[in-house]
Design a protein around this motif. Structure first.
Motif, PDB file in Angstrom:
ATOM      1  N   PHE A 226      -3.100  27.875  48.416  1.00  0.00           N
ATOM      2  CA  PHE A 226      -4.291  26.773  48.150  1.00  0.00           C
ATOM      3  C   PHE A 226      -3.738  25.580  47.030  1.00  0.00           C
ATOM      4  N   THR A 227      -4.129  24.307  47.067  1.00  0.00           N
ATOM      5  CA  THR A 227      -3.702  23.428  46.152  1.00  0.00           C
ATOM      6  C   THR A 227      -4.566  23.683  45.046  1.00  0.00           C
ATOM      7  N   GLY A 228      -3.648  23.502  43.828  1.00  0.00           N
ATOM      8  CA  GLY A 228      -4.419  23.524  42.552  1.00  0.00           C
ATOM      9  C   GLY A 228      -4.256  25.197  41.839  1.00  0.00           C
ATOM     10  N   GLY A 272      -8.567  16.634  49.402  1.00  0.00           N
ATOM     11  CA  GLY A 272      -7.644  16.737  47.986  1.00  0.00           C
ATOM     12  C   GLY A 272      -7.171  18.308  47.804  1.00  0.00           C
ATOM     13  N   LEU A 273      -8.103  19.200  48.375  1.00  0.00           N
ATOM     14  CA  LEU A 273      -7.797  20.571  48.379  1.00  0.00           C
ATOM     15  C   LEU A 273      -7.556  21.045  49.987  1.00  0.00           C
ATOM     16  N   PHE A 274      -6.269  21.526  50.033  1.00  0.00           N
ATOM     17  CA  PHE A 274      -5.756  22.217  51.414  1.00  0.00           C
ATOM     18  C   PHE A 274      -5.124  23.500  51.009  1.00  0.00           C
ATOM     19  N   ALA A 276      -1.609  25.204  52.271  1.00  0.00           N
ATOM     20  CA  ALA A 276      -0.520  25.204  53.026  1.00  0.00           C
ATOM     21  C   ALA A 276      -0.269  26.786  53.302  1.00  0.00           C
ATOM     22  N   PRO A 319      -0.783  21.132  56.371  1.00  0.00           N
ATOM     23  CA  PRO A 319      -1.580  22.163  56.024  1.00  0.00           C
ATOM     24  C   PRO A 319      -2.637  22.049  56.539  1.00  0.00           C
TER      25      PRO A 319
ATOM     26  N   SER B  56       1.224  20.534  44.229  1.00  0.00           N
ATOM     27  CA  SER B  56       0.364  20.443  45.372  1.00  0.00           C
ATOM     28  C   SER B  56      -0.989  19.882  45.032  1.00  0.00           C
ATOM     29  N   GLY B  60      -2.802  16.635  47.021  1.00  0.00           N
ATOM     30  CA  GLY B  60      -4.141  16.647  47.101  1.00  0.00           C
ATOM     31  C   GLY B  60      -4.791  15.139  46.758  1.00  0.00           C
ATOM     32  N   VAL B  64      -6.725  11.829  48.751  1.00  0.00           N
ATOM     33  CA  VAL B  64      -7.755  11.231  48.177  1.00  0.00           C
ATOM     34  C   VAL B  64      -7.387   9.717  47.967  1.00  0.00           C
TER      35      VAL B  64
END
Lengths: 593, 101
Positions: A226-228, A272-274, A276, A319, B56, B60, B64
């Motif tokens: 996950f992103t972040g 913005g959150l995805f 992969a 993703p 990443s 994201g 946006v």
């Protein structure tokens, strides 16, 4: 009407303490005055009371300690020289009693020697005053310590609050970690043919590794990211793991799982959150490896025979959670694998690992490991070794996740025997399904039929075998009956890919043709018989000849028939060979699967 | 300065240049950089000549950004990105959503 009783204003003391000499609750500070000379005590008491402060007096060191315990003063004025317990000793006791709260102690002394005065501070005093007392200096010191006391209290309460907050946060992380650990724990990872190194921070990096088996025995494995970072990255792992484990257990193929996860994430993730990810399916029976890759580094395959990079799957899709599902490419690509081949998956932590010069390990260095001719069994360790060498003394970064899956045709689900669902008493029922050409094009009806079957007759301990029989019969009807594929194609060099390619082509072109499946269950003592009949509208085949070949152990592609026969009490062909019926017997208590 | 912004004389083209690492730490600045000119500008150029790395979370942020300046009609080019960044963007199939020059 009665007027409410008037509130009497509090009598203002003659000498009210100024705000800076009040405690947090608005009371005047309480000062403990310690002196063995009554006259001096009275003098100090008088001065302090005029400032509006509360005063408690003690005439000796011992009395001071007792009074400190009972009265809990905010500040102490302490005489040094006293008979019995002197000011230093009393201070020592008071410091012990006051723990970590800040009680200013000011020594009051007739001494004027600078060294003696310094000693006051060394012995636990905060400051000193010399006799005779100057009222202005006394007042200034009390005010200064009052402020310091307040500051100390504020810092202390913030510190306590922070500590409390930290304890809460730690506890919450522990709970979250427990939940995530359960989510992450999927039995498939215990297979002996899977080796992996998962960053200890994985969960809070948003990394997710799962493995599970379809009822038909294929291994599904997913590695995603996950992103972040932190909880916001971790939170999405729960629904993803649920979908992956649940749909795999029901027999759904990768493209449908990918679509379902995407649908879910589209709905719940903020823009913005995805996620992969790569999902792969290893079909040991057919030596087939299929994969879908969306936004993660290439899956690499090390050929056991070539001792070199033998294939790769490259990201071809967005993703998950980025695009609407109808815009997402959910298709898998497939290649043939051979016993001993090793499949490597990793997160970007591997190519992006850095050394002290801030250089990246890089995809090139990683792939170099695949081209040095290492024994397949040591490659996994070799990669980790190269990575350590590269990073050198540079912080052992803990975000490396590396997985190796060895293709072993005999490896099977380690949890296959631990199904806890007991079979329901046998009952009589039947169900029929009919699928037209259009349905067959884009839909795999096997999971749905299995679900109906397992919900009607609880045969979970038999599900792998039943799925195998149903799948063999159904795929025979589809691939040979309707699509007229020649299975000898698969045996030729390079024919494997060609076979599936031709299958896709013919499937896309098929206009008519139907497959009928009939499930019939009959009770039989403490067990039952499940008859599975599959009929296609194709021309059939010379089944007498085929069965004879199988009996005489000729030809290489009677594998399906032999597998069905190994678990069924009968397998018969009818009509022109376009109707096949297998009967699967079971008994309460046989839990072997 | 992690980020600089240039607007063409006619106000149509906004060039945002990111220095060093492109990650969550520039989130606020990045947002402000495109928000300020959202209305007038038609083209956006993300100049990554001095960007060493993209994570990443920043990818994201790109999504946006794209939504904020027109979604499927947004006109965004990503210019001068280094090899690793191009690899990352391609892996994510972002070349289908952004012009990578």
């Amino acid at each position: 009407m009665n007027a409410p009783p008037a509130i009497k204003p509090m009598a203002k003391p003659a000498d009210a303490a100024p705000a800076e000499m009040l405690t947090a609750t608005g009371q005047p500070l309480k000062i403990l005055v310690v002196d063995d000379e009554a006259v001096f005590r009275a003098l100090l008491q008088n001065l302090l009371e005029k400032m509006g402060l509360q005063v408690v007096a003690a005439g000796s060191g011992a009395e001071a300690v007792a009074s400190f315990m009972h009265e809990q003063p905010d500040m102490v004025l302490m005489d040094v020289m006293m008979p019995g317990m002197d000011g230093y000793q009393a201070t020592e006791y008071i410091r012990e009693l006051s723990g970590d709260s800040f009680i200013p102690i000011i020594f009051v002394t007739a001494m004027s020697d600078e060294n003696e005065l310094a000693l006051c501070v060394m012995r636990g005093g905060n400051d000193f005053l010399t006799k005779p007392i100057n009222p202005a200096v006394l007042r200034a010191k009390i005010e200064a310590f009052s402020q310091l006391r307040r500051l100390y209290k504020a810092v202390k309460s913030q510190r306590d609050e922070l500590a409390q907050h930290n304890r809460w946060l730690k506890r919450e992380y522990e709970i979250a970690e427990g939940v995530f650990a359960k989510v992450m724990h999927s039995g498939g990872l215990t297979s002996p043919n899977i080796k992996y190194m998962l960053s200890p921070q994985a969960i809070f990096n948003g990394d997710l590794l799962l493995a599970a088996y379809r009822p038909s025995g294929e291994l599904h494995l997913m590695l995603g990211d996950f992103t972040g970072h932190g909880l916001s990255a971790a939170i999405g792992t729960i629904p993803v793991a649920d979908i992956f484990n649940g749909m795999t257990a029901k027999g759904f193929p990768i493209p449908e799982i990918v679509a379902e996860i995407n649908q879910k994430l589209q709905r719940i993730l903020p823009r913005g959150l995805f996620f992969a990810a790569a999902l792969l399916e290893l079909d040991a029976k057919n030596h087939k490896l299929s994969a879908w890759v969306g936004g993660v580094p290439d899956i690499l395959i090390y050929g056991a025979e070539q001792k070199a990079l033998a294939g790769r799957f490259t990201s071809t899709s967005f993703p998950l959670g980025v695009m609407a599902t109808d815009q997402l490419d959910c298709h898998v690509e497939s290649i043939e694998v051979h016993p001993g081949d090793r499949i490597f998956l990793y997160t970007d932590g591997v190519p992006e690992a850095r050394n002290s010069e801030n250089a990246m390990f890089s995809q090139e260095r990683l792939e170099q490991c695949f081209n040095d001719g290492y024994e397949p069994s040591v490659l996994y360790e070799r990669i980790l070794w190269e990575l350590d060498q590269f990073r050198g003394a540079h912080e052992q970064s803990d975000d490396v996740t590396l997985i190796e899956v060895t293709f072993d045709p005999l490896a099977s689900n380690p949890q296959a025997n631990s199904n806890a669902l007991a079979p329901r008493p046998p009952s009589e029922w039947s169900a029929s399904f009919e699928f037209g050409a259009d349905t067959l094009k884009g839909y795999d009806p096997l999971p749905m039929m299995m679900q109906v079957l397992l919900e009607t007759q609880r045969l979970h301990q038999h599900k792998q075998r039943i799925y195998m029989v149903l799948a063999e019969l159904f795929l025979n009807a589809l691939e040979h009956g309707l699509l007229k594929l020649d299975s000898s194609l698969k045996e030729r060099a390079g024919g494997f890919g060609e076979y599936y390619q031709v299958k896709e082509q013919r499937l896309a072109q098929i206009k008519d043709g139907r497959i009928k499946v009939r499930l019939r269950h009959a009770a039989n003592g403490s067990g039952g018989r499940l008859a599975i009949q599959v009929e296609d509208t194709g021309p059939g085949f010379d089944f007498q000849q085929r069965l004879k070949q199988v009996e005489e152990n000729q030809g290489t592609h009677g594998r399906g028939i032999m597998m069905i026969r190994s678990v069924c009490e009968s397998l018969v062909y009818r009509g022109a060979g376009n109707i096949a019926e297998a009967v699967y017997p079971w008994n309460l208590g046989d839990g072997s699967d | 300065m992690a980020l600089t912004r240039n607007v063409s004389a006619d106000g149509k083209v906004v060039t945002i240049k990111i220095n060093g690492r492109f990650d969550f730490s520039v989130h606020q600045e990045f947002r402000e950089a495109y928000d300020a000119n959202c209305g007038k500008a038609s083209d956006f150029v993300l100049d990554l000549a001095n960007t060493e790395y993209i994570d990443s979370a920043a990818c994201g942020m790109l999504l946006v950004f794209r939504d904020a300046v027109g979604g499927n009609n947004a006109n965004i080019s990503i210019a001068n990105a280094n090899h690793e960044i191009v690899r990352t963007l391609t892996m994510l199939q972002f070349h289908k959503m952004f012009k990578i020059a």
